[in-house]
Design an enzyme around this catalytic site. Structure first.
Site, PDB file in Angstrom:
ATOM      1  CG  HIS A  42      52.736 104.560  91.451  1.00  0.00           C
ATOM      2  ND1 HIS A  42      51.949 105.399  90.710  1.00  0.00           N
ATOM      3  CD2 HIS A  42      53.188 105.305  92.499  1.00  0.00           C
ATOM      4  CE1 HIS A  42      51.936 106.599  91.283  1.00  0.00           C
ATOM      5  NE2 HIS A  42      52.672 106.565  92.366  1.00  0.00           N
ATOM      6  CG  HIS A  82      51.364  92.225  94.995  1.00  0.00           C
ATOM      7  ND1 HIS A  82      51.924  92.030  93.766  1.00  0.00           N
ATOM      8  CD2 HIS A  82      50.011  92.256  94.785  1.00  0.00           C
ATOM      9  CE1 HIS A  82      50.957  91.925  92.845  1.00  0.00           C
ATOM     10  NE2 HIS A  82      49.793  92.070  93.440  1.00  0.00           N
ATOM     11  CD  GLU A 120      55.898 107.887  90.980  1.00  0.00           C
ATOM     12  OE1 GLU A 120      56.123 107.824  92.181  1.00  0.00           O
ATOM     13  OE2 GLU A 120      55.739 108.974  90.373  1.00  0.00           O
TER      14      GLU A 120
END
Lengths: 139, 139, 139, 139, 139, 139
Positions: F40, F79, F125
């Site tokens: 996400h 990341h 989210e």
């Protein structure tokens, strides 16, 4: 029940203190202390609180609320220099926090005259930074 | 912990009272009293409150919450005429405030059956106007 | 150089053909064929094309463009029933495609009178669906 | 294949001509001619065009593109007064159109040095107004 | 006339080449080369081009377009690992550019079967980065 | 007075329990239990509460707040694979609720060191799902 009206204004401002040196202004206020000004598209959310009027289904008439916000706030701030031209910001640091408090003070009475209660003033300076003020009684 | 699910519906409505003359409807409700209807893309935010279940890490299963919202609210409102076709709005003014209260009443029990507590119903009528309702106990 | 002005309107509509049965209308147009109407918050983007006027730095004066859009389009569509009340949509299916073509026809001449050329009409019916029309010469 | 990077800057500006009277400036440029400045949160979209490099799967390395935009554009404009402080806007009207052309001129060569071709510069002055420039060869 | 449908998918991916050392992967692909994966909420815009069917007022039936996009693209990508699980991305670098080309190849024929022509595939990887692919004939 | 800073991170995660069978994981966590991960673009809103410092006009210096959020939260999550790589999520289900609680615990002390009080952690989210955590004392 809370009801919110969003309005917008574009204005120039500068964050600095006359009693600070240029270096100190730069250290405390960063790029926002630029003596030649910079500016923002501010988004303003005015939230009022009240009961639903059974006759109209409204907490407050949004057209009247919008009219009040335009008269007491937007036409004084829009396309203006907040430090130099806005009466209710004279003598104050032009931080988003102080703008929110000053807008609260501008709107508290006019909203009461519409039989509703001001709940909060929320201002987005950028999409990443915003403040929300709930009045003094909140503390 | 609060958790929120956003859903959407598109509907027609009209704000007016039968016991008002056309002029009075126009004065009180403005363009929203158009007898030929108008409509909106409504955004609905349902917020529930609860503790995190240590087994699942969830306050509530969002798929189940979404299913309940669709069953009790969205399929009754989406692509409908709120004044004429929505059972839970019969006999009520189709203001955003009243829609929020009615949606609260539709969802309070079903949310409880998922072991969570409804906290607020927020509805955007346009990007500039929205209401938020917290139930009666809030007052 | 392209320059774009965004305006908004809220309206009711219905997609159906009189020469279809109710079943066929439902099959072809789905929930959009509801006889009791539904509605949307439409976002309209009007893009014009032109050279920058060296005296003003403008392709077109955006206030004048906004005024024209309001006069020829928004005040005819906003808070209206597109099927019943909008003169330039009479006799046409109220699809977003047809609305875009009709708005192009409304604006082509007025934009030309401001010494600019209409480039495209883009309409969002919802955040997930939009059309863009570039006029006949594009084909 | 087009690839776009969005960056932002906040700046003050004023639209006016020295050879106009104050009244004429106000008539032509409206509130934007305020001598005490006003400002905006500008959104900048830089689109480049090219083939996908089979070794990297990239048209252009977005980190390098972002670095170039920051070096040649953003750090010169962000938190600045466009009329007074931006070298590449000296002697030009600070309209969004002229800013777009000047940014194109700033970026055309640096983008070429990354083996890609500048396709367009798009600038949002507000959520309702934006321009897009495609370079001279487009005409 | 262009008409666009927006869909969304959430997926994990990693940018790297097996024939690069870890250092070179890190240098070329940055944080995106993380061997433990990372992910995005991708927004996908599918634009088709065509004439308006006078019987329906549609260029294409958006429900059928949405169904095709879900069948050929979304259900293969959503909540998946793009490198490991997506058949049409096997043997390709999982860059946004390559995903756009692969989605074009997935949709070109199905869109044609609905009597319309695919015009572009636009993918937002983040709000700041997006690509748009127009097919091979565009070059 | 509340003041909020928005930051973003992109990450991979998986919802599952080792003590569940694959079927039970799929039943409880749905597509989010995919063993190959998905991901996400998370939006994080950190809200702090305090009085306005009369010398600076600030509740908190937003640059310092942003620095703290980046140091204690973003660089650990961005990341990354939340299940495998984030120290403060070890041994916890990677639900949005648990991420919000863990971020609160990361930031409570550092915010206090800036003479302000953490008020809430809000995480999106997706655009349709978000949680908001107010700390333990709220209960």
């Amino acid at each position: 029940m809370h009801i919110t009206r969003k309005e917008r204004f574009n204005a120039a401002h500068r964050l600095y203190r006359k009693d600070y040196t240029d270096e100190k202004n730069l250290k405390v206020f960063g790029k926002c202390s630029n003596p030649n000004w910079h500016g923002h598209n501010y988004d303003l959310y005015v939230t009022v609180k009240g009961k639903v009027n059974p006759e109209t289904g409204f907490v407050i008439n949004l057209k009247q609320l919008s009219k009040i916000i335009k008269e007491f706030v937007i036409q004084k701030l829009d396309h203006k220099n907040i430090n130099l031209e806005v009466d209710f910001m004279q003598g104050k640091l032009a931080s988003t926090e102080n703008i929110a408090i000053a807008i609260w003070e501008q709107l508290e009475e006019p909203v009461r005259s519409l039989h509703a209660e001001l709940f909060s003033i929320k201002i987005y300076e950028t999409e990443n930074n915003f403040v929300e003020y709930f009045g003094e009684q909140y503390i």
